[in-house]
Design an enzyme around this catalytic site. Structure first.
Site, mmCIF file in Angstrom:
data_model
loop_
_atom_site.group_PDB
_atom_site.id
_atom_site.type_symbol
_atom_site.label_atom_id
_atom_site.label_comp_id
_atom_site.label_asym_id
_atom_site.label_seq_id
_atom_site.Cartn_x
_atom_site.Cartn_y
_atom_site.Cartn_z
ATOM 1 N N HIS A 27 0.831 -1.259 -0.015
ATOM 2 C CA HIS A 27 0.241 -0.059 -0.023
ATOM 3 C C HIS A 27 0.759 1.260 -0.047
ATOM 4 O O HIS A 27 1.336 1.609 1.032
ATOM 5 C CB HIS A 27 -0.919 0.083 1.166
ATOM 6 C CG HIS A 27 -1.794 -1.228 1.442
ATOM 7 N ND1 HIS A 27 -1.581 -2.694 1.564
ATOM 8 C CD2 HIS A 27 -3.089 -1.490 1.067
ATOM 9 C CE1 HIS A 27 -2.211 -3.305 1.651
ATOM 10 N NE2 HIS A 27 -3.363 -2.536 1.290
ATOM 11 N N HIS A 258 -3.668 3.493 -3.323
ATOM 12 C CA HIS A 258 -4.173 2.931 -1.986
ATOM 13 C C HIS A 258 -3.470 1.473 -1.696
ATOM 14 O O HIS A 258 -2.692 1.350 -1.087
ATOM 15 C CB HIS A 258 -5.521 2.500 -1.927
ATOM 16 C CG HIS A 258 -5.934 1.506 -0.450
ATOM 17 N ND1 HIS A 258 -5.725 1.980 0.712
ATOM 18 C CD2 HIS A 258 -5.992 0.281 -0.536
ATOM 19 C CE1 HIS A 258 -6.114 0.989 1.472
ATOM 20 N NE2 HIS A 258 -6.184 -0.163 0.626
ATOM 21 N N GLU A 407 -18.210 -4.733 24.316
ATOM 22 C CA GLU A 407 -17.321 -5.947 24.306
ATOM 23 C C GLU A 407 -16.065 -5.693 23.309
ATOM 24 O O GLU A 407 -15.087 -6.356 23.767
ATOM 25 C CB GLU A 407 -18.247 -7.030 24.070
ATOM 26 C CG GLU A 407 -19.387 -7.458 24.935
ATOM 27 C CD GLU A 407 -20.709 -6.620 24.742
ATOM 28 O OE1 GLU A 407 -20.689 -6.065 23.403
ATOM 29 O OE2 GLU A 407 -21.719 -6.759 25.258
ATOM 30 N N HIS A 469 -29.077 -15.882 24.304
ATOM 31 C CA HIS A 469 -28.144 -16.048 25.199
ATOM 32 C C HIS A 469 -27.280 -17.108 25.376
ATOM 33 O O HIS A 469 -26.115 -17.169 26.374
ATOM 34 C CB HIS A 469 -28.803 -15.679 26.408
ATOM 35 C CG HIS A 469 -28.972 -14.093 26.381
ATOM 36 N ND1 HIS A 469 -29.652 -13.568 25.513
ATOM 37 C CD2 HIS A 469 -28.583 -13.035 27.467
ATOM 38 C CE1 HIS A 469 -29.821 -11.985 25.843
ATOM 39 N NE2 HIS A 469 -29.075 -11.939 26.964
HETATM 40 C C1 TPP Z 1 -11.826 -4.793 9.450
HETATM 41 C C2 TPP Z 1 -11.265 -4.504 8.274
HETATM 42 N N1 TPP Z 1 -11.984 -4.655 6.827
HETATM 43 C C3 TPP Z 1 -11.649 -4.322 5.737
HETATM 44 C C4 TPP Z 1 -10.248 -4.309 5.509
HETATM 45 C C5 TPP Z 1 -9.650 -4.080 4.143
HETATM 46 N N2 TPP Z 1 -9.358 -2.848 3.862
HETATM 47 C C6 TPP Z 1 -7.838 -2.529 4.091
HETATM 48 S S1 TPP Z 1 -7.623 -0.751 4.033
HETATM 49 C C7 TPP Z 1 -9.267 -0.505 3.774
HETATM 50 C C8 TPP Z 1 -9.749 0.851 3.611
HETATM 51 C C9 TPP Z 1 -8.793 1.909 2.997
HETATM 52 O O1 TPP Z 1 -9.156 3.087 3.326
HETATM 53 P P1 TPP Z 1 -8.623 3.994 4.326
HETATM 54 O O2 TPP Z 1 -8.851 3.235 5.677
HETATM 55 O O3 TPP Z 1 -9.251 5.302 4.098
HETATM 56 O O4 TPP Z 1 -7.034 3.770 4.216
HETATM 57 P P2 TPP Z 1 -6.241 4.746 2.911
HETATM 58 O O5 TPP Z 1 -6.941 4.245 1.710
HETATM 59 O O6 TPP Z 1 -6.504 6.123 3.243
HETATM 60 O O7 TPP Z 1 -5.006 4.278 2.798
HETATM 61 C C10 TPP Z 1 -10.142 -1.780 3.762
HETATM 62 C C11 TPP Z 1 -11.549 -1.870 3.620
HETATM 63 C C12 TPP Z 1 -9.195 -4.129 6.778
HETATM 64 N N3 TPP Z 1 -7.934 -4.240 6.668
HETATM 65 N N4 TPP Z 1 -9.966 -4.347 7.936
#
Ligand code: TPP
Length: 660
Positions: A27, A258, A407, A469
């Site tokens: 990334h 990204h 939780e 539960h």
């Molecule tokens: C709980 C979770 N869901 C999905 C992902 C997959 N994932 C990695 S980064 C991302 C989103 C990226 O957007 P952002 O948080 O704004 O990061 P940026 O693009 O700014 O680097 C996702 C959905 C993850 N790592 N964790």
């Protein structure tokens, strides 16, 4: 000419994009976008010591947006951590490289925690900030007085856990928590406009946080915002308006930067645009030198701190060293031994959640590092004892946290406290609500953290609250998680033993599943040996050649013992094996396991839970008694009868298996 701010930030950017490009995966966008913020933080504010990454009073730095891990590796390499070499960076995302895709946590390396699952890092940081306040209260602000900094992304704040922990952080007024929001308005699917219309200022302010907004590429603005946050009375959110993939002519500001390498051509275009005329992984000496100078400041910070620390009483120094190194007090074994004797004399038939409370009552005073809590079920989980003192906003004298109905947040915060060091967190909820905190629990196991989960109401035995539960698949689910011990004690003694093991396990979390209903005292003989540490052991048998082995855990050991007595009346010899912890039993030598679960006998397992997983102990001609459906809403005894979880059913099955 000595390197300027741009040179420093570009070193971070290019190490990051070149590593991603070489790995053909990763990334690049986030490190490119947040290089300026991170550089201001590391250059001017972060108190860290590359020569001693575990220095207890270091500022913690959490990369909640863990996908941008190259940002962290670049910073660690540049500031002079021995843990990350240029070779490691070139090996980004390769087998066994310390520079893993999402590194989570590496002890003593500068990798405090970076989370793969978004939102977790925020919760860990809240835990670290709580731990800092607790330790500060205990040892004084001259010894513990650090900050916890976090970089979090759009995704982090979309996750539900962010709400839970930021709300609690605001309530507790965790003023030493400073979160940088990488507000680039881009996530994987494109613009965040696709899915979010939150008013962030209002959101964070309503939690009781201070909110500032800066241009995340403006050194001065970032500098001033951090400066202001240092004197805040609230947790701090600095929204940094950034451009993802900053510097990339064709991909900056776009989702395409990204999560994929920019491509050779685009990387060259970035080099031109940012005027970086160096080969991949080549950082000019003067720039490295400038970064190393930043890292070397740590020696001074630490020296100053050591001067203060060394003047403290030897009692305090020893205590800090004890809890940081995860050592239990010298008298701990004696406390357990004495309590065991007492319990054996009392032979109380009580719910195991009550037994657990009794253990806590016995040990809490001698274990000041034990910090308990519950997600609003204190009275049901029996996690709060007469020695529990509530931790309150701006008052961290206590040892008990009311997490509220959070939780997931509780589990993530416990991970953060364990990562901080000096604290053993335990927290309670109903076993069914494992579903609401499992992502963090999995990370406790993945990171090898000493976190103790108290899950009461561990079966249909909770009765009238009914199927919503009543946990069914939960024990099987937990047992499938690597590096986790799942305990289900059968009486007061086993509960004490399970707690003892959990407290002595330094590299794995533990779950202690506890009954709501009363269970009898079943221990036959008093021994100083921790029998539960064997995972499973022979509790009772009617002769030396049992035809049937009954294997049960927790509240169902009672049914097994009843069945053994009834089988005896039917001239069938049997034995009862109590199995409080499958994981520990499975680690025993084969001879032991085959002796305990009599090889030549027919086996019947009994657990008021999904039978999934028990097949490993019962052969094809044995039987597992348990549930294959959801539970029922009724008084618990009638639910047990409804599902044939009775000693009469066991006798019937045993006779059938034996053809009698
Ligand atoms: C709980 C979770 N869901 C999905 C992902 C997959 N994932 C990695 S980064 C991302 C989103 C990226 O957007 P952002 O948080 O704004 O990061 P940026 O693009 O700014 O680097 C996702 C959905 C993850 N790592 N964790």
């Amino acid at each position: 000419m000595s390197p300027d701010f741009k040179d420093l930030t570009n070193a971070v950017r290019f190490l990051s994009i070149d590593a991603v490009q070489k790995a053909k995966s990763g990334h690049p966008g986030m490190p490119m976008g947040m290089a300026d913020v991170a550089t201001v933080l590391f250059k001017y504010y972060l108190r860290f010591s590359p020569k001693n990454p575990s220095w207890i009073n270091r500022d913690r730095f959490v990369l909640s947006a863990g996908h941008g891990s190259m940002l962290l590796y670049s910073l660690l390499y540049l500031t002079g951590y021995k843990s990350i070499s240029i070779k490691d960076i070139q090996n980004f995302r390769q087998l066994n490289s310390i520079c893993a895709g999402h590194p989570e946590y590496e002890k003593n390396t500068g990798i405090e925690t970076t989370t793969g699952p978004l939102g977790q890092g925020l919760s860990n940081a809240v835990g670290m900030a709580i731990a800092e306040e607790i330790m500060k209260k205990k040892f004084g602000s001259s010894v513990i007085n650090h900050k916890t900094y976090v970089i979090a992304s759009d995704g982090d704040f979309m996750e539900g856990i962010s709400h839970e922990v930021m709300s609690l952080a605001g309530h507790l007024k965790l003023k030493n928590l400073i979160v940088f929001f990488d507000n680039n308005k881009i996530s994987i699917d494109g613009s965040t406009n696709l899915s979010v219309s939150d008013n962030y200022k209002k959101r964070f302010e309503s939690y009781g946080w201070s909110f500032q907004e800066v241009n995340g590429h403006n050194e001065k603005q970032i500098f001033n915002a951090i400066k202001k946050s240092l004197n805040s009375k609230k947790p701090n959110l600095i929204s940094c308006k950034t451009i993802i993939g900053y510097g990339s002519p064709n991909k900056s500001g776009k989702a395409s930067s990204h999560g994929a390498p920019l491509g050779e051509e685009e990387v060259e275009l970035v080099r031109k645009k940012l005027k970086w005329n160096h080969k991949p992984f080549e950082i000019p000496k003067e720039i490295i030198k400038e970064w190393r100078k930043i890292g070397e400041k740590g020696v001074g910070y630490e020296k100053k701190w050591n001067n203060i620390f060394n003047k403290k009483s030897s009692k305090m120094k020893e205590e800090i060293s004890r809890i940081i190194n995860n050592k239990l007090p010298n008298n701990f074994n004696k406390i357990i031994e004495d309590q065991k004797k007492k319990l054996f004399e009392e032979k109380s038939s009580i719910a195991s959640r009550q037994s657990s409370a009794n253990v806590l009552e016995t040990i809490t005073k001698s274990l000041p590092e034990l910090i308990g809590g519950s997600a609003d079920l204190s009275g049901s989980n029996n996690t709060k004892t007469k020695h529990s003192v509530i931790i309150k906003p701006s008052n961290f004298t206590g040892n008990y946290i009311h997490y509220g109905v959070r939780e997931h947040g509780m589990a993530g915060i416990m991970n953060g406290m364990a990562l901080h060091g000096g604290i053993i967190p335990y927290g309670g909820t109903f076993l069914i609500f494992l579903d609401y905190c499992k992502p963090s629990l999995r990370l406790s196991a993945l990171m090898g953290l000493k976190v103790i989960y108290i899950f009461s109401h561990d079966s249909i035995g909770l009765g009238e609250d009914g199927p919503t539960h009543q946990p069914i698949e939960h024990l099987a689910h937990l047992r499938a998680i690597p590096n986790l011990n799942v305990f289900r004690p059968a009486d007061t003694i086993e509960t004490l033993e399970c707690w003892e093991i959990a407290l002595k396990s330094s590299t794995n979390p533990s779950v202690i599943a506890l009954s709501r209903q009363k269970i009898p005292f079943v221990t036959e003989t008093l021994t100083n040996k921790n029998m539960s540490a064997l995972g499973g052991y022979e509790l009772k048998k009617t002769n030396s050649n049992p035809e049937i082995t009954l294997i049960a855990s927790g509240s169902e050991v009672e049914i097994a013992i009843d069945a053994l007595n009834k089988l005896k009346q039917n001239n069938i010899n049997s034995k009862v094996v109590s199995m409080p912890c499958q994981e520990l039993f499975d680690k025993q030598p084969r001879e032991y396991r085959e002796k305990v679960i009599e090889k030549n006998s027919k086996k019947i397992s009994i657990e008021a839970s999904s039978i999934f997983g028990w097949e490993k102990y019962v052969d094809s001609d044995g039987t597992s008694l348990g549930l294959k459906s959801f539970g029922k809403s009724a008084p618990y005894k009638s639910i047990y009868e409804n599902f044939n979880l009775t000693s009469d059913s066991v006798v019937m099955i045993a006779k059938k298996i034996l053809g009698k």
